[in-house]
Write a protein that holds these residues in place. Sequence first.
Motif, PDB file in Angstrom:
ATOM      1  N   LEU A 212       7.580  -0.040  -4.549  1.00  0.00           N
ATOM      2  CA  LEU A 212       7.262  -1.269  -3.839  1.00  0.00           C
ATOM      3  C   LEU A 212       7.306  -2.469  -4.784  1.00  0.00           C
ATOM      4  O   LEU A 212       7.817  -3.543  -4.421  1.00  0.00           O
ATOM      5  CB  LEU A 212       5.878  -1.148  -3.197  1.00  0.00           C
ATOM      6  N   THR A 213       6.827  -2.305  -6.004  1.00  0.00           N
ATOM      7  CA  THR A 213       6.862  -3.387  -6.993  1.00  0.00           C
ATOM      8  C   THR A 213       8.300  -3.754  -7.349  1.00  0.00           C
ATOM      9  O   THR A 213       8.654  -4.931  -7.411  1.00  0.00           O
ATOM     10  CB  THR A 213       6.090  -2.975  -8.260  1.00  0.00           C
ATOM     11  N   VAL A 214       9.139  -2.755  -7.576  1.00  0.00           N
ATOM     12  CA  VAL A 214      10.546  -3.006  -7.904  1.00  0.00           C
ATOM     13  C   VAL A 214      11.235  -3.707  -6.741  1.00  0.00           C
ATOM     14  O   VAL A 214      12.014  -4.654  -6.934  1.00  0.00           O
ATOM     15  CB  VAL A 214      11.256  -1.688  -8.288  1.00  0.00           C
ATOM     16  N   PHE A 215      10.955  -3.287  -5.517  1.00  0.00           N
ATOM     17  CA  PHE A 215      11.551  -3.925  -4.349  1.00  0.00           C
ATOM     18  C   PHE A 215      11.130  -5.389  -4.265  1.00  0.00           C
ATOM     19  O   PHE A 215      11.949  -6.276  -4.016  1.00  0.00           O
ATOM     20  CB  PHE A 215      11.144  -3.180  -3.072  1.00  0.00           C
ATOM     21  N   GLY A 216       9.835  -5.676  -4.493  1.00  0.00           N
ATOM     22  CA  GLY A 216       9.350  -7.054  -4.470  1.00  0.00           C
ATOM     23  C   GLY A 216      10.017  -7.916  -5.526  1.00  0.00           C
ATOM     24  O   GLY A 216      10.403  -9.063  -5.261  1.00  0.00           O
ATOM     25  N   LEU A 217      10.170  -7.372  -6.736  1.00  0.00           N
ATOM     26  CA  LEU A 217      10.841  -8.116  -7.801  1.00  0.00           C
ATOM     27  C   LEU A 217      12.306  -8.380  -7.476  1.00  0.00           C
ATOM     28  O   LEU A 217      12.838  -9.451  -7.791  1.00  0.00           O
ATOM     29  CB  LEU A 217      10.709  -7.366  -9.127  1.00  0.00           C
ATOM     30  N   ARG A 218      12.967  -7.444  -6.829  1.00  0.00           N
ATOM     31  CA  ARG A 218      14.364  -7.651  -6.422  1.00  0.00           C
ATOM     32  C   ARG A 218      14.469  -8.756  -5.387  1.00  0.00           C
ATOM     33  O   ARG A 218      15.402  -9.563  -5.425  1.00  0.00           O
ATOM     34  CB  ARG A 218      14.954  -6.348  -5.874  1.00  0.00           C
ATOM     35  N   VAL A 219      13.534  -8.804  -4.429  1.00  0.00           N
ATOM     36  CA  VAL A 219      13.551  -9.851  -3.410  1.00  0.00           C
ATOM     37  C   VAL A 219      13.350 -11.215  -4.060  1.00  0.00           C
ATOM     38  O   VAL A 219      14.070 -12.175  -3.747  1.00  0.00           O
ATOM     39  CB  VAL A 219      12.474  -9.571  -2.332  1.00  0.00           C
ATOM     40  N   ILE A 220      12.393 -11.310  -4.973  1.00  0.00           N
ATOM     41  CA  ILE A 220      12.157 -12.581  -5.664  1.00  0.00           C
ATOM     42  C   ILE A 220      13.387 -12.990  -6.463  1.00  0.00           C
ATOM     43  O   ILE A 220      13.784 -14.166  -6.464  1.00  0.00           O
ATOM     44  CB  ILE A 220      10.914 -12.467  -6.571  1.00  0.00           C
ATOM     45  N   PHE A 221      14.033 -12.045  -7.139  1.00  0.00           N
ATOM     46  CA  PHE A 221      15.237 -12.343  -7.910  1.00  0.00           C
ATOM     47  C   PHE A 221      16.347 -12.859  -7.001  1.00  0.00           C
ATOM     48  O   PHE A 221      17.019 -13.843  -7.319  1.00  0.00           O
ATOM     49  CB  PHE A 221      15.700 -11.091  -8.671  1.00  0.00           C
TER      50      PHE A 221
ATOM     51  N   ALA B  78       7.419  28.007  -0.671  1.00  0.00           N
ATOM     52  CA  ALA B  78       6.396  26.985  -0.432  1.00  0.00           C
ATOM     53  C   ALA B  78       6.731  25.684  -1.140  1.00  0.00           C
ATOM     54  O   ALA B  78       5.838  24.948  -1.535  1.00  0.00           O
ATOM     55  CB  ALA B  78       5.047  27.511  -0.882  1.00  0.00           C
ATOM     56  N   ALA B  79       8.006  25.408  -1.310  1.00  0.00           N
ATOM     57  CA  ALA B  79       8.390  24.171  -1.977  1.00  0.00           C
ATOM     58  C   ALA B  79       8.227  23.016  -1.003  1.00  0.00           C
ATOM     59  O   ALA B  79       8.761  23.040   0.094  1.00  0.00           O
ATOM     60  CB  ALA B  79       9.833  24.260  -2.448  1.00  0.00           C
ATOM     61  N   SER B  80       7.459  22.062  -1.404  1.00  0.00           N
ATOM     62  CA  SER B  80       7.270  20.876  -0.565  1.00  0.00           C
ATOM     63  C   SER B  80       7.161  19.659  -1.450  1.00  0.00           C
ATOM     64  O   SER B  80       6.759  19.743  -2.608  1.00  0.00           O
ATOM     65  CB  SER B  80       6.021  21.023   0.302  1.00  0.00           C
ATOM     66  N   LEU B  81       7.524  18.545  -0.895  1.00  0.00           N
ATOM     67  CA  LEU B  81       7.429  17.298  -1.633  1.00  0.00           C
ATOM     68  C   LEU B  81       6.172  16.565  -1.203  1.00  0.00           C
ATOM     69  O   LEU B  81       5.990  16.249  -0.039  1.00  0.00           O
ATOM     70  CB  LEU B  81       8.659  16.426  -1.363  1.00  0.00           C
ATOM     71  N   GLU B  82       5.315  16.324  -2.144  1.00  0.00           N
ATOM     72  CA  GLU B  82       4.078  15.593  -1.884  1.00  0.00           C
ATOM     73  C   GLU B  82       4.283  14.147  -2.302  1.00  0.00           C
ATOM     74  O   GLU B  82       4.846  13.877  -3.365  1.00  0.00           O
ATOM     75  CB  GLU B  82       2.918  16.210  -2.676  1.00  0.00           C
ATOM     76  N   PRO B  83       3.830  13.206  -1.489  1.00  0.00           N
ATOM     77  CA  PRO B  83       3.981  11.804  -1.890  1.00  0.00           C
ATOM     78  C   PRO B  83       3.100  11.485  -3.094  1.00  0.00           C
ATOM     79  O   PRO B  83       1.988  11.983  -3.215  1.00  0.00           O
ATOM     80  CB  PRO B  83       3.536  11.028  -0.658  1.00  0.00           C
ATOM     81  N   ASP B  84       3.612  10.672  -3.966  1.00  0.00           N
ATOM     82  CA  ASP B  84       2.886  10.272  -5.160  1.00  0.00           C
ATOM     83  C   ASP B  84       2.578   8.782  -5.050  1.00  0.00           C
ATOM     84  O   ASP B  84       3.485   7.960  -4.886  1.00  0.00           O
ATOM     85  CB  ASP B  84       3.729  10.556  -6.406  1.00  0.00           C
ATOM     86  N   GLU B  85       1.311   8.430  -5.137  1.00  0.00           N
ATOM     87  CA  GLU B  85       0.906   7.039  -4.957  1.00  0.00           C
ATOM     88  C   GLU B  85       1.495   6.123  -6.022  1.00  0.00           C
ATOM     89  O   GLU B  85       1.890   4.992  -5.733  1.00  0.00           O
ATOM     90  CB  GLU B  85      -0.619   6.942  -4.964  1.00  0.00           C
ATOM     91  N   MET B  86       1.568   6.592  -7.260  1.00  0.00           N
ATOM     92  CA  MET B  86       2.102   5.753  -8.328  1.00  0.00           C
ATOM     93  C   MET B  86       3.595   5.495  -8.150  1.00  0.00           C
ATOM     94  O   MET B  86       4.083   4.404  -8.425  1.00  0.00           O
ATOM     95  CB  MET B  86       1.834   6.388  -9.695  1.00  0.00           C
TER      96      MET B  86
END
Length: 134
Positions: free
Chosen positions: A107-116, A93-101
């Motif tokens: 998404l925050t890291v991606f946004g900072l990379r785009v700005i950089f 029953a191993a499954s990967l559940e998405p984690d909101e954090m």
Amino acid sequence: MFFGPGTRLTIEPKEQYEPEVYELSDTKTNEKVCLATGFTRHNLMKDWTAFSGTEASQIVEDGKPTGVYNQVAVLEAGQECGNTTEKADEPCAASLEPDEMVNLASLTVFGLRVIFMKTVVFNVLMTLRLWISQ
């Protein structure tokens, strides 16, 4: 703990746990691996032929050793793992559940990379414009 060459001190917990042994296989390459997990004596698997030549590694949680060991052995053709722990009525029953954090952090890291990258491109363009104008 080591006391010079050849002397090793291992402190083991009072409770003794027997290993759970699993035989894992890869359907694409036909390779088999034997996993022994959850045992407390460091040298418990030394008498098993499948585990000769391998070393047990201690499970560490939050940077602290737990006193419980795992050991892995790659099986050769025709070699068996031994007494495996079979749980036929228990599906995997191993499954990967998405984690909101984690998603928010990604998404925050991606946004900072785009700005950089925009900043770097802007600085390069302004530098080239300055060089051309002189």
